[in-house]
Design a protein around this motif. Structure first.
Motif, PDB file in Angstrom:
ATOM      1  N   LEU A 172       0.826  -1.214   0.000  1.00 47.82           N
ATOM      2  CA  LEU A 172       0.000   0.000   0.000  1.00 47.82           C
ATOM      3  C   LEU A 172       0.856   1.258   0.000  1.00 47.82           C
ATOM      4  CD1 LEU A 172      -2.864  -0.998   2.476  1.00 47.82           C
ATOM      5  CD2 LEU A 172      -3.089  -0.527   0.035  1.00 47.82           C
ATOM      6  N   MET A 211       2.535   1.849  -3.421  1.00 45.31           N
ATOM      7  CA  MET A 211       1.536   2.334  -4.377  1.00 45.31           C
ATOM      8  C   MET A 211       1.155   3.777  -4.089  1.00 45.31           C
ATOM      9  SD  MET A 211       0.938   0.095  -6.571  1.00 45.31           S
ATOM     10  CE  MET A 211      -0.429   1.005  -7.274  1.00 45.31           C
ATOM     11  N   ASN A 212       1.162   4.087  -2.826  1.00 41.94           N
ATOM     12  CA  ASN A 212       0.783   5.431  -2.418  1.00 41.94           C
ATOM     13  C   ASN A 212       1.865   6.457  -2.786  1.00 41.94           C
ATOM     14  OD1 ASN A 212      -1.207   7.012  -1.123  1.00 41.94           O
ATOM     15  ND2 ASN A 212       0.210   7.277   0.578  1.00 41.94           N
ATOM     16  N   PRO A 259       2.209   5.882  -7.460  1.00 45.47           N
ATOM     17  CA  PRO A 259       1.193   5.026  -8.075  1.00 45.47           C
ATOM     18  C   PRO A 259       1.457   4.758  -9.550  1.00 45.47           C
ATOM     19  CG  PRO A 259       0.211   7.021  -7.138  1.00 45.47           C
ATOM     20  CD  PRO A 259       1.671   7.149  -6.955  1.00 45.47           C
ATOM     21  N   LEU A 260       1.820   5.778 -10.269  1.00 50.62           N
ATOM     22  CA  LEU A 260       1.996   5.611 -11.705  1.00 50.62           C
ATOM     23  C   LEU A 260       3.105   4.612 -12.009  1.00 50.62           C
ATOM     24  CD1 LEU A 260       1.543   9.299 -12.863  1.00 50.62           C
ATOM     25  CD2 LEU A 260      -0.102   7.409 -12.937  1.00 50.62           C
ATOM     26  N   ALA A 270       1.844   0.923 -10.496  1.00 46.20           N
ATOM     27  CA  ALA A 270       0.558   0.419 -10.982  1.00 46.20           C
ATOM     28  C   ALA A 270       0.770  -0.660 -12.032  1.00 46.20           C
ATOM     29  CB  ALA A 270      -0.275   1.550 -11.536  1.00 46.20           C
ATOM     30  N   LEU A 326       1.754  -3.978 -10.483  1.00 47.45           N
ATOM     31  CA  LEU A 326       0.653  -4.559  -9.722  1.00 47.45           C
ATOM     32  C   LEU A 326      -0.440  -5.102 -10.635  1.00 47.45           C
ATOM     33  CD1 LEU A 326       0.243  -4.755  -6.595  1.00 47.45           C
ATOM     34  CD2 LEU A 326      -1.546  -3.057  -6.911  1.00 47.45           C
TER      35      LEU A 326
END
Lengths: 204, 204
Positions: B105, B108-109, B112-113, B116, B119
């Motif tokens: 988390l 990703m936080n 994110p780009l 992502a 994931l």
DNA sequence: GTCTATAAGTAGATAGAC
DNA sequence: GTCTATCTACTTATAGAC
């Protein structure tokens, strides 16, 4: 940067934004100063050092969450009414700041012994209340028989987790589905209650 | 520090431990080097810089999770059997490493780009599978009628959230309840399934 | 491949003028 | 209270010997 507020208020607001988004180690005093429209030296004048500033922010955040939840506990209700309120209030808090779950979890993870006090001091009265409700309701047969602690964590997971995931979903979502995302989070309230109540209602 | 393994392997293992516990900004190259029993210069020799090392670790972690879940999808089952397997496998993964949820988390936080791609590349095949199952089962009336995306997030929240909270619970738990904690996490598998299936089973 | 030594840059914190 | 300038320590990264 809001001008008609004291310097200390602006520092706290700036620090909250930065710490909540980037955590303790990721945040930079320079960035907080910039956000507050002042310089680094002044941060130290008001809060001595980074750690004290962070602690101040953390305590404020936890208190605000606990306060929101406590306020919703005034009136007498049955367990379903009560849980419905908890879900609604919690979701409203998280809708306003979706970075809160990660912020709290990370702080606790980095220094549990330090922050446990703040958290339990503020949250135990609220949570203890709900746990006791679960216990009594299960006894009376108003809800199905679950272990209260498990049930409590189930509820928290249903409420909190999707919001913890949301910031990243939002940023990677393709353009054409963006409009649905806001509605999606709003609709979580009803979906959580539906799901939770279905799991709770006895078959009889 | 395991001696009969290549230097690169030891670096990766050490980096995984440190990054998973402390995140990108909290981790120190020195600490990783110490854990691996080498010096900093060698880290850069193998992985050029901190960011590349982190990316390597992140991808490895995601791939491992996805792999575990995919393996459990071999045999034909009804939706309940399948969800039961997902719960079991996911819990087993998280039991082995309780810091995984926060690690993923946070990454990703933070970016994110960037993450992502990794994931979704790895998880979408798995998750898409489950979503499709929800859709069909709801149509056939085998489960109650929920929005598949909400239902999916509900399930993830039930599984992941308590594990994300666990590290802190463990550290602040008073001595006399420690022994119960391990059993508690183990018993989550059954509790999740019970709760989830109760919410899913149609009243008819 | 692995090390020591060090460069280069960054971040938190303080001194002292206004 | 608020600023500029600066110190000190830390952190990533590289140079160069072996």
């Amino acid at each position: 940067m809001v001008k008609d507020s004291t310097t200390e208020e602006r520092i706290v607001e700036a620090a909250r934004r930065v710490f909540i988004q980037k955590g303790l180690s990721g945040a930079r005093m320079q960035e907080i100063a910039d956000e507050a429209g002042i310089n680094k030296a002044l941060l130290h004048y008001y809060f001595r050092n980074k750690e004290k500033l962070f602690d101040h922010i953390f305590e404020g955040v936890v208190k605000k969450i606990a306060e929101g939840l406590t306020l919703s506990f005034g009136k007498e209700m049955d367990i379903y009414g009560r849980l419905g309120t908890v879900v609604d209030v919690y979701c409203d808090i998280l809708l306003e700041n979706r970075y809160l779950p990660l912020f709290v979890l990370n702080a606790m993870n980095n220094d549990p012994l330090k922050f446990a006090g703040v958290l339990s001091e503020n949250m135990v009265p609220v949570y203890g209340n709900i746990l006791e409700d679960f216990r009594q309701s299960a006894e009376k047969g108003v809800i199905r028989d679950y272990d209260p602690v498990h049930l409590f964590l189930n509820m928290l997971g249903l409420i909190i987790f999707p919001f913890a995931m949301y910031p990243m979903i939002e940023k990677v979502a393709p353009e054409h589905i963006r409009p649905f995302l806001k509605n999606f989070l709003e609709s979580r309230k009803e979906e959580i209650k539906k799901f939770l109540f279905n799991a709770l209602t006895p078959l009889k």
